[in-house]
Design an enzyme around this catalytic site. Structure first.
Site, PDB file in Angstrom:
ATOM      1  N   LEU A 212      43.083 124.294  27.624  1.00  9.69           N
ATOM      2  CA  LEU A 212      44.081 123.285  27.231  1.00  9.69           C
ATOM      3  C   LEU A 212      45.240 123.260  28.218  1.00  9.69           C
TER       4      LEU A 212
ATOM      5  N   SER B 256      41.247 110.148  29.975  1.00 10.76           N
ATOM      6  CA  SER B 256      40.663 111.106  29.024  1.00 10.76           C
ATOM      7  C   SER B 256      39.286 111.556  29.504  1.00 10.76           C
TER       8      SER B 256
ATOM      9  N   LEU C 193      57.929  91.524  25.061  1.00  2.00           N
ATOM     10  CA  LEU C 193      56.945  90.464  25.282  1.00  2.00           C
ATOM     11  C   LEU C 193      56.866  89.513  24.082  1.00  2.00           C
TER      12      LEU C 193
ATOM     13  N   GLU D 189      45.455 117.352  22.286  1.00  2.00           N
ATOM     14  CA  GLU D 189      45.933 118.413  23.188  1.00  2.00           C
ATOM     15  C   GLU D 189      47.235 119.033  22.679  1.00  2.00           C
ATOM     16  N   GLY D 190      47.377 119.090  21.357  1.00  7.70           N
ATOM     17  CA  GLY D 190      48.598 119.603  20.744  1.00  7.70           C
ATOM     18  C   GLY D 190      49.508 118.449  20.413  1.00  7.70           C
TER      19      GLY D 190
ATOM     20  N   ARG E  59      46.344 119.781  29.517  1.00  9.86           N
ATOM     21  CA  ARG E  59      47.706 119.337  29.192  1.00  9.86           C
ATOM     22  C   ARG E  59      48.519 119.091  30.456  1.00  9.86           C
TER      23      ARG E  59
ATOM     24  N   GLY F 220      43.239 120.459  13.174  1.00  2.69           N
ATOM     25  CA  GLY F 220      43.154 120.636  14.615  1.00  2.69           C
ATOM     26  C   GLY F 220      44.302 121.419  15.220  1.00  2.69           C
TER      27      GLY F 220
ATOM     28  N   THR G  63      38.341 121.264  18.052  1.00  4.28           N
ATOM     29  CA  THR G  63      38.939 120.792  16.789  1.00  4.28           C
ATOM     30  C   THR G  63      37.901 120.704  15.676  1.00  4.28           C
TER      31      THR G  63
HETATM   32  P1  TGC Z   1      46.727 132.135  18.739  1.00  4.14           P
HETATM   33  O1  TGC Z   1      45.769 131.249  18.045  1.00  4.14           O
HETATM   34  O2  TGC Z   1      47.449 133.180  17.941  1.00  4.14           O
HETATM   35  O3  TGC Z   1      45.974 132.833  19.983  1.00  4.14           O
HETATM   36  C1  TGC Z   1      46.703 133.706  20.755  1.00  4.14           C
HETATM   37  C2  TGC Z   1      45.945 134.078  22.017  1.00  4.14           C
HETATM   38  O4  TGC Z   1      45.849 132.938  22.878  1.00  4.14           O
HETATM   39  C3  TGC Z   1      46.728 133.160  24.005  1.00  4.14           C
HETATM   40  N1  TGC Z   1      47.400 131.873  24.280  1.00  4.14           N
HETATM   41  C4  TGC Z   1      47.185 131.191  25.391  1.00  4.14           C
HETATM   42  N2  TGC Z   1      46.425 131.465  26.460  1.00  4.14           N
HETATM   43  C5  TGC Z   1      46.401 130.558  27.435  1.00  4.14           C
HETATM   44  N3  TGC Z   1      47.110 129.406  27.364  1.00  4.14           N
HETATM   45  C6  TGC Z   1      47.878 129.106  26.307  1.00  4.14           C
HETATM   46  N4  TGC Z   1      48.544 127.945  26.248  1.00  4.14           N
HETATM   47  C7  TGC Z   1      47.944 130.014  25.253  1.00  4.14           C
HETATM   48  N5  TGC Z   1      48.576 130.047  24.067  1.00  4.14           N
HETATM   49  C8  TGC Z   1      48.241 131.184  23.489  1.00  4.14           C
HETATM   50  C9  TGC Z   1      47.681 134.207  23.567  1.00  4.14           C
HETATM   51  O5  TGC Z   1      48.236 134.907  24.667  1.00  4.14           O
HETATM   52  C10 TGC Z   1      46.769 135.091  22.749  1.00  4.14           C
HETATM   53  O6  TGC Z   1      45.918 135.836  23.620  1.00  4.14           O
HETATM   54  P2  TGC Z   1      45.497 137.348  23.217  1.00  4.14           P
HETATM   55  O7  TGC Z   1      44.768 137.865  24.424  1.00  4.14           O
HETATM   56  O8  TGC Z   1      46.779 138.068  22.953  1.00  4.14           O
HETATM   57  O9  TGC Z   1      44.642 137.218  22.007  1.00  4.14           O
HETATM   58  O10 TGC Z   1      47.720 131.222  19.509  1.00  4.14           O
HETATM   59  P3  TGC Z   1      49.247 130.910  19.416  1.00  4.14           P
HETATM   60  O11 TGC Z   1      49.898 131.342  18.138  1.00  4.14           O
HETATM   61  O12 TGC Z   1      49.888 131.344  20.675  1.00  4.14           O
HETATM   62  O13 TGC Z   1      49.105 129.318  19.419  1.00  4.14           O
HETATM   63  C11 TGC Z   1      49.344 128.555  18.309  1.00  4.14           C
HETATM   64  C12 TGC Z   1      49.278 127.088  18.762  1.00  4.14           C
HETATM   65  C13 TGC Z   1      49.649 126.223  17.563  1.00  4.14           C
HETATM   66  C14 TGC Z   1      50.283 126.823  19.871  1.00  4.14           C
HETATM   67  C15 TGC Z   1      47.858 126.787  19.254  1.00  4.14           C
HETATM   68  O14 TGC Z   1      46.944 127.035  18.259  1.00  4.14           O
HETATM   69  C16 TGC Z   1      47.736 125.334  19.713  1.00  4.14           C
HETATM   70  O15 TGC Z   1      47.995 125.035  20.875  1.00  4.14           O
HETATM   71  N6  TGC Z   1      47.340 124.385  18.808  1.00  4.14           N
HETATM   72  C17 TGC Z   1      47.058 123.021  19.198  1.00  4.14           C
HETATM   73  C18 TGC Z   1      45.584 122.840  19.332  1.00  4.14           C
HETATM   74  C19 TGC Z   1      45.218 121.840  20.394  1.00  4.14           C
HETATM   75  O16 TGC Z   1      45.965 121.519  21.290  1.00  4.14           O
HETATM   76  N7  TGC Z   1      43.997 121.347  20.334  1.00  4.14           N
HETATM   77  C20 TGC Z   1      43.484 120.488  21.355  1.00  4.14           C
HETATM   78  C21 TGC Z   1      41.998 120.282  21.208  1.00  4.14           C
HETATM   79  S1  TGC Z   1      41.239 119.639  22.654  1.00  4.14           S
HETATM   80  C22 TGC Z   1      41.738 118.061  22.753  1.00  4.14           C
HETATM   81  O17 TGC Z   1      42.537 117.590  22.031  1.00  4.14           O
HETATM   82  C23 TGC Z   1      41.127 117.298  23.861  1.00  4.14           C
HETATM   83  S2  TGC Z   1      41.668 115.669  23.987  1.00  4.14           S
HETATM   84  C24 TGC Z   1      41.250 115.425  25.603  1.00  4.14           C
HETATM   85  C25 TGC Z   1      41.254 114.026  26.051  1.00  4.14           C
HETATM   86  O18 TGC Z   1      40.549 113.166  25.486  1.00  4.14           O
HETATM   87  O19 TGC Z   1      41.923 113.772  27.091  1.00  4.14           O
HETATM   88  P1  FAD Z   2      46.730 118.168  12.005  1.00  9.80           P
HETATM   89  O1  FAD Z   2      46.645 119.470  12.669  1.00  9.80           O
HETATM   90  O2  FAD Z   2      46.205 118.039  10.616  1.00  9.80           O
HETATM   91  O3  FAD Z   2      48.257 117.686  12.009  1.00  9.80           O
HETATM   92  C1  FAD Z   2      48.728 116.650  11.122  1.00  9.80           C
HETATM   93  C2  FAD Z   2      50.241 116.556  11.260  1.00  9.80           C
HETATM   94  O4  FAD Z   2      50.839 117.807  10.897  1.00  9.80           O
HETATM   95  C3  FAD Z   2      50.714 116.266  12.682  1.00  9.80           C
HETATM   96  O5  FAD Z   2      51.813 115.395  12.642  1.00  9.80           O
HETATM   97  C4  FAD Z   2      51.162 117.634  13.186  1.00  9.80           C
HETATM   98  O6  FAD Z   2      52.145 117.563  14.197  1.00  9.80           O
HETATM   99  C5  FAD Z   2      51.739 118.227  11.920  1.00  9.80           C
HETATM  100  N1  FAD Z   2      51.792 119.683  11.935  1.00  9.80           N
HETATM  101  C6  FAD Z   2      50.807 120.528  12.281  1.00  9.80           C
HETATM  102  N2  FAD Z   2      51.204 121.809  12.167  1.00  9.80           N
HETATM  103  C7  FAD Z   2      52.492 121.760  11.727  1.00  9.80           C
HETATM  104  C8  FAD Z   2      53.478 122.743  11.425  1.00  9.80           C
HETATM  105  N3  FAD Z   2      53.222 124.036  11.535  1.00  9.80           N
HETATM  106  N4  FAD Z   2      54.684 122.326  11.015  1.00  9.80           N
HETATM  107  C9  FAD Z   2      54.963 121.000  10.897  1.00  9.80           C
HETATM  108  N5  FAD Z   2      54.083 120.023  11.173  1.00  9.80           N
HETATM  109  C10 FAD Z   2      52.860 120.409  11.580  1.00  9.80           C
HETATM  110  N6  FAD Z   2      39.748 117.821  19.993  1.00  9.80           N
HETATM  111  C11 FAD Z   2      38.824 118.536  20.693  1.00  9.80           C
HETATM  112  O7  FAD Z   2      38.592 119.705  20.414  1.00  9.80           O
HETATM  113  N7  FAD Z   2      38.162 117.973  21.742  1.00  9.80           N
HETATM  114  C12 FAD Z   2      38.363 116.677  22.100  1.00  9.80           C
HETATM  115  O8  FAD Z   2      37.754 116.199  23.065  1.00  9.80           O
HETATM  116  C13 FAD Z   2      39.299 115.893  21.353  1.00  9.80           C
HETATM  117  N8  FAD Z   2      39.469 114.589  21.650  1.00  9.80           N
HETATM  118  C14 FAD Z   2      40.267 113.818  20.847  1.00  9.80           C
HETATM  119  C15 FAD Z   2      40.317 112.438  21.053  1.00  9.80           C
HETATM  120  C16 FAD Z   2      41.098 111.652  20.221  1.00  9.80           C
HETATM  121  C17 FAD Z   2      41.108 110.168  20.412  1.00  9.80           C
HETATM  122  C18 FAD Z   2      41.890 112.234  19.209  1.00  9.80           C
HETATM  123  C19 FAD Z   2      42.775 111.385  18.346  1.00  9.80           C
HETATM  124  C20 FAD Z   2      41.835 113.591  19.000  1.00  9.80           C
HETATM  125  C21 FAD Z   2      41.005 114.402  19.799  1.00  9.80           C
HETATM  126  N9  FAD Z   2      40.873 115.771  19.565  1.00  9.80           N
HETATM  127  C22 FAD Z   2      39.977 116.519  20.282  1.00  9.80           C
HETATM  128  C23 FAD Z   2      41.526 116.377  18.423  1.00  9.80           C
HETATM  129  C24 FAD Z   2      42.993 116.666  18.623  1.00  9.80           C
HETATM  130  O9  FAD Z   2      43.196 117.768  19.459  1.00  9.80           O
HETATM  131  C25 FAD Z   2      43.625 116.876  17.235  1.00  9.80           C
HETATM  132  O10 FAD Z   2      43.640 115.624  16.602  1.00  9.80           O
HETATM  133  C26 FAD Z   2      45.001 117.475  17.322  1.00  9.80           C
HETATM  134  O11 FAD Z   2      44.982 118.797  17.801  1.00  9.80           O
HETATM  135  C27 FAD Z   2      45.708 117.461  15.931  1.00  9.80           C
HETATM  136  O12 FAD Z   2      44.851 117.954  14.951  1.00  9.80           O
HETATM  137  P2  FAD Z   2      44.627 117.103  13.587  1.00  9.80           P
HETATM  138  O13 FAD Z   2      44.261 115.735  13.983  1.00  9.80           O
HETATM  139  O14 FAD Z   2      43.681 117.861  12.743  1.00  9.80           O
HETATM  140  O15 FAD Z   2      46.061 117.036  12.913  1.00  9.80           O
END
Ligand code: TGC
Ligand code: FAD
Length: 387
Positions: free
Chosen positions: A243, A95, A342, A367-368, A247, A141, A136
């Site tokens: 991402l 991470s 285990l 990361e989703g 990812r 998130g 987030t």
């Molecule tokens: P939407 O919000 O409507 O935005 C659309 C615009 O974004 C473009 N797009 C992408 N571009 C590049 N890569 C992708 N994977 C893309 N997905 C969408 C899209 O083309 C559009 O661009 P434009 O120019 O037309 O405006 O996006 P959507 O409806 O496509 O996406 C919805 C959804 C649910 C898939 C997205 O919001 C999502 O991926 N949600 C999950 C959020 C997430 O993963 N958060 C992670 C936070 S960081 C983290 O967790 C770090 S942990 C790291 C660690 O400790 O290792």
């Molecule tokens: P929520 O979005 O509230 O989701 C809750 C539940 O609802 C989940 O089971 C989900 O799958 C489900 N759900 C969501 N949408 C739907 C739908 N449409 N239909 C059905 N089910 C749905 N974020 C950063 O920005 N930067 C970081 O560095 C980072 N590091 C992290 C480190 C750790 C240890 C953790 C645990 C998280 C970190 N995150 C970070 C945040 C992480 O990306 C979010 O936790 C993640 O995206 C999910 O968001 P949430 O926790 O708010 O859950």
């Protein structure tokens, strides 16, 4: 000749000499420097910051960036192997490297100015400056486009208000890549530790990723110079593009965690005598072990093809979603099954399975979430958005 139980299809033979050398050097580091300390770090909820200089010296921070910015110019598969080997040690260490490389150095490189690149990237590659990535927010998130953090332009400054939650590296970071809503759409800003109104709070009581440092970021009328804006991108494609990079690495990392668990349980089941024979000599244990090896093999082949598509410039985000979903699910199931094999010995951190299983609860969420990636594939198959 017996096959390698953790590489039944000899996927390693598909790697270049350079990729094998990278894998071997990270594997040595993990065996010699990480495994002896990581159980205690997890128990004590301590990030092993003392390892950062060695991680940097191995070239693992910004490994794929050009050497002009301190990077190693490595290919995508080499970066994947780095993630795999680090996560064989602990998901928290992977991470740390994912966030520094894919979520902080990548956006500065891809969306930043030349001055921003030169100011931050070489120091980050040396591990002298640590980054975190704030996307987030506490209210949801999975739907980052609903963010409430706002940036308003005031002359040659921006005023930032809002907060971010669950941010890896936040308590130890010198800089934060923060995504905020502006009147033109979502934009990225480089916030620096010590800016007035910018504060960080560590998140405690974690039962997962305990060897990683996680926190919340708060912005109270923070004045951010225009020079700190990532001017190369506007809109959600900015953070979502980062991402994709992270990812990709997370599609490889959990393979390492699964391998660690399988190796451990193979050794254990071979010497654990139950009902007058080794546990490994029972049909039930062998079916479980064989099934783990099958799933690891599938994940390895999937990750390698993902890497080759990335190197060819043909990688689609949906393919990354499929790999992240599949390989996290594969690893968490294997870690839990190894914990079960285990027995009671599996409930303490004397063995690695429970630590990996608990860590993977975060990895399958961040990361989703698994559901988000399933819905990305569902949209690809049907053309209908069901989020
Ligand atoms: P939407 O919000 O409507 O935005 C659309 C615009 O974004 C473009 N797009 C992408 N571009 C590049 N890569 C992708 N994977 C893309 N997905 C969408 C899209 O083309 C559009 O661009 P434009 O120019 O037309 O405006 O996006 P959507 O409806 O496509 O996406 C919805 C959804 C649910 C898939 C997205 O919001 C999502 O991926 N949600 C999950 C959020 C997430 O993963 N958060 C992670 C936070 S960081 C983290 O967790 C770090 S942990 C790291 C660690 O400790 O290792
Ligand atoms: P929520 O979005 O509230 O989701 C809750 C539940 O609802 C989940 O089971 C989900 O799958 C489900 N759900 C969501 N949408 C739907 C739908 N449409 N239909 C059905 N089910 C749905 N974020 C950063 O920005 N930067 C970081 O560095 C980072 N590091 C992290 C480190 C750790 C240890 C953790 C645990 C998280 C970190 N995150 C970070 C945040 C992480 O990306 C979010 O936790 C993640 O995206 C999910 O968001 P949430 O926790 O708010 O859950």
């Amino acid at each position: 000749m017996r096959l390698d139980p953790c590489d039944l299809f000899d996927v390693r033979s598909l790697l270049s000499d350079e990729e094998r050398a990278v894998q071997d050097s990270v594997a040595r580091f993990v065996d010699q420097r990480v495994l002896p300390v990581i159980g205690d770090c997890f128990d004590q909820a301590r990030f092993p910051a003392e390892l950062v200089p060695e991680i940097a010296a191995l070239g693992l921070l910004g490994a794929t960036l050009p050497p002009a910015y301190g990077g190693g110019g490595m290919d995508a598969v080499a970066y994947g192997l780095i993630c795999q080997e680090l996560e064989r040690g602990d998901s928290g260490l992977r991470s740390f490297v994912s966030v520094q490389s894919s979520l902080c150095m990548h956006p500065i490189f891809a969306y930043g100015s030349e001055a921003q690149r030169l100011r931050w990237l070489p120091a980050m590659a040396r591990g002298e400056r640590i980054g975190c990535f704030g996307l987030t927010e506490a209210h949801g998130g999975s739907d980052p486009s609903s963010m409430k953090t706002r940036a308003v332009r005031e002359g040659d400054q921006w005023r930032l208000d809002g907060s971010k939650m669950w941010i890896t590296n936040a308590p130890i970071a010198d800089l934060a890549i923060v995504w905020a809503q502006t009147e033109d759409g979502v934009q990225g800003f480089i916030l620096e530790r010590g800016m007035a109104g910018f504060s960080v709070q560590e998140i405690g009581r974690k039962m997962s990723l305990r060897a990683s440092s996680t926190g919340a970021l708060f912005f109270d009328q923070v004045q951010v110079p225009e020079a700190n804006r990532l001017a190369g991108v506007v809109g959600m494609k900015g953070p979502l593009g980062c991402l994709n990079q992270a990812r990709f690495g997370i599609s490889w990392g959990p393979i390492g965690a699964a391998i660690a668990c399988l190796r451990e349980v193979l050794a254990y089941a071979g010497q654990r005598e139950l009902f007058g024979r080794p546990l490994a000599a029972t049909q039930s244990a062998q079916i479980k072990l064989a099934d783990m090896a099958r799933r690891i093999t599938g994940a390895q082949l999937l990750a390698l093809q993902l890497g080759r598509l990335k190197e060819a410039g043909r990688l689609q985000p949906q393919q990354v979603s499929l790999a992240k979903w599949n390989n996290c699910r594969m690893a968490i199931d294997i870690a839990r099954e190894c914990r079960d094999l285990l027995g009671a010995a599996g409930i303490t951190t004397e063995h690695a399975a429970i630590r990996h299983a608990l860590n993977l609860e975060s990895v399958i969420t961040y990361e989703g979430t698994e559901t988000v990636h399933q819905l990305v594939i569902g949209r690809e198959l049907t053309g209908l958005t069901a989020f």
